[in-house]
Design an enzyme around this catalytic site. Structure first.
Site, PDB file in Angstrom:
ATOM      1  N   GLY A  40       0.932  -1.114  -0.320  1.00 18.69           N
ATOM      2  CA  GLY A  40       0.044  -0.295   0.164  1.00 18.69           C
ATOM      3  C   GLY A  40       1.047   1.147  -0.323  1.00 18.69           C
ATOM      4  N   GLY A  41       2.043   1.045   0.529  1.00 22.28           N
ATOM      5  CA  GLY A  41       2.928   2.081   0.637  1.00 22.28           C
ATOM      6  C   GLY A  41       2.425   3.334   1.260  1.00 22.28           C
ATOM      7  CG  HIS A  64     -28.534  29.714  -3.029  1.00 24.13           C
ATOM      8  ND1 HIS A  64     -28.074  30.376  -2.372  1.00 24.13           N
ATOM      9  CD2 HIS A  64     -30.081  29.785  -1.972  1.00 24.13           C
ATOM     10  CE1 HIS A  64     -28.630  31.189  -1.379  1.00 24.13           C
ATOM     11  NE2 HIS A  64     -30.078  30.454  -1.016  1.00 24.13           N
TER      12      HIS A  64
END
Length: 466
Positions: free
Chosen positions: A38-39, A444
């Site tokens: 995974g590092g 919005h």
């Protein structure tokens, strides 16, 4: 000597996908990992820290519940549960990546420590204590970095923590001393403060996050101090010691020398490349003065057939940059070629709360490079969404080239600052005129709606001339 077509050293965010693609492209490939797949990102970087930061934010919101008219009881932290949650997510990501490598045809995952013995030869001490000798005409280095230990008298005799070991604590520190006011120091500092620790950050520079504009760094400092973090700028550690009651760090700052006492010490004063253990002195691979592998824009080292990807090559220390290194090498080795890292539009995010999302050039960088610029800036509190959610801290800045209206960069210190900066990044990638963002019809009330006011704050050319 076992012969492969390609060898990848390290299973980080560049090494993993590259190894799978090399194997899928018909090359007999080996990928070597000394610990867990995974590092840095998965094992002790992005994944675990952001998981724990999420826990800290929940604690922060619970304490603020009364601000929103919500009654709660006393808040306490179960640090073992926080740690267990972090471990579970890391284990899931790592095991998934490991299984994907193991299931890839023509790819062998080897657990062990690799060391060069020649330009294209490696000796590997395997996890079971054995050894293997490997060779390949193509070798890819993806070994990352580790904590740089500053030369502080007595530090070697103090039980200090780095970014990995501090996440294994089973209790919240009483008083955490942090050496370093960069990304790691600030994320951990705010996180542990929100989990209940007293926190003091010691930074030698005259501002936090030294690469950022002064106004951005100052706003970030004010936010952290509002959260209860003590910050000592222009202060350097001289010596360190420990006893049964905790740690002591003697510092020198604007007010002279004095001693800081804490229960725990986090060293976050930079990173160093993991090249000193690779045996590169037996090869023609050149390193710079700090030990990073020297590469050209196609990530090739000084030895033909050897590449270096990710932060070990001295590039920007971000996961997404390492992944783009993979893209460059993949295209050149397996594709039509011609790929390089020039012209990257660099984005990154500091995961404090609020986040600092950055894209392109800052105001100070643009001025240093001689650009004639116009700058727009608004406080986050002007945004409707900020007021409605009571998340008004921070500011938003955008930089454009004066003569062309070309977007050069932005700094967004706001909740979801990384996501807002990514919208500006997409606009920059498409060469969009700033007026399109000023006049965009955004939903919005969302954070993206802030782009209207932010780009409207850019002075027009007549105003700038006046």
């Amino acid at each position: 000597m076992e012969e492969f077509d390609a060898i990848v050293v390290g299973t980080g965010q560049a090494g993993k996908p590259l190894a799978r693609d090399l194997a899928a492209g018909g090359m007999r490939t080996a990928i070597i990992e000394k610990d867990r797949v995974g590092g840095t990102c998965i094992i002790d970087g992005c994944t675990p820290t952001k998981t724990m930061i999420a826990s800290a934010r929940v604690a922060h919101l619970v304490r603020r519940a009364s601000d929103f008219g919500v009654r709660t009881g006393a808040t306490s932290i179960d640090m073992e549960k926080v740690r267990a949650r972090k471990r579970s997510i890391v284990d899931s990501f790592s095991s998934g990546a490991r299984d994907a490598l193991k299931e890839t045809e023509d790819l062998e995952l080897i657990f062990g420590t690799a060391r060069f013995v020649a330009d294209h030869q490696l000796d590997v001490v395997t996890g079971d204590g054995g050894s293997r000798s490997l060779s390949a005409p193509r070798i890819f280095i993806n070994t990352g970095t580790r904590t740089r230990v500053p030369p502080i008298d007595g530090l070697a005799d103090v039980p200090w923590f780095d970014n990995a070991s501090i996440m294994e604590l089973a209790e919240v520190p009483d008083h955490l001393l942090v050496l370093g006011g960069g990304f790691i120091g600030l994320e951990f500092g705010q996180m542990f403060r929100r989990l209940g620790a007293r926190v003091t950050i010691v930074e030698g520079g005259d501002q936090l996050v030294g690469r950022e504009d002064t106004d951005v760094a100052e706003s970030l400092r004010e936010i952290l101090e509002e959260d209860g973090v003590s910050i000592r700028l222009e202060t350097r550690a001289i010596s360190a010691s420990s006893d049964v009651d905790g740690v002591s760090v003697r510092v020198e700052g604007p007010d002279g020398e004095h001693e800081l006492r804490g229960s725990h010490l986090l060293v976050a004063a930079g990173r160093r490349p993991n090249t000193d253990v690779l045996g590169l002195e037996t090869t023609g691979v050149r390193l710079d003065d700090e030990g990073f592998v020297e590469v050209d824009d196609a990530l090739r080292t000084s030895v033909d057939g050897v590449w270096a990807l990710g932060e070990v090559n001295g590039g920007a220390p971000f996961t997404h940059v390492a992944y783009d290194d993979y893209r460059v090498v993949r295209e050149n080795v397996l594709g039509s070629g011609g790929a390089d890292r020039t012209g990257r539009l660099l984005a990154y995010t500091l995961f404090t709360d609020p986040q600092l999302g950055r894209i392109g050039q800052s105001e100070s960088q643009a001025r240093e490079e001689g650009f004639d610029i116009r700058v727009g800036c608004i406080p986050t509190e002007q945004v409707a969404r900020a007021k409605e959610t009571d998340e008004t801290r921070g500011l938003m800045k955008v930089v454009v080239e004066a003569g062309t209206d070309r977007l050069l960069g932005a700094a967004i210190l706001a909740p979801e600052g990384g996501e807002i900066a990514a919208m500006i990044q997409v606009a920059m990638m498409g060469g969009l005129d700033p007026s399109k963002l000023r006049e965009g019809v955004f939903s919005h009330p969302t954070w993206s709606e802030a782009l209207n006011a932010l780009f409207d704050s850019i002075p027009d050319r007549d105003q700038e001339a006046d």
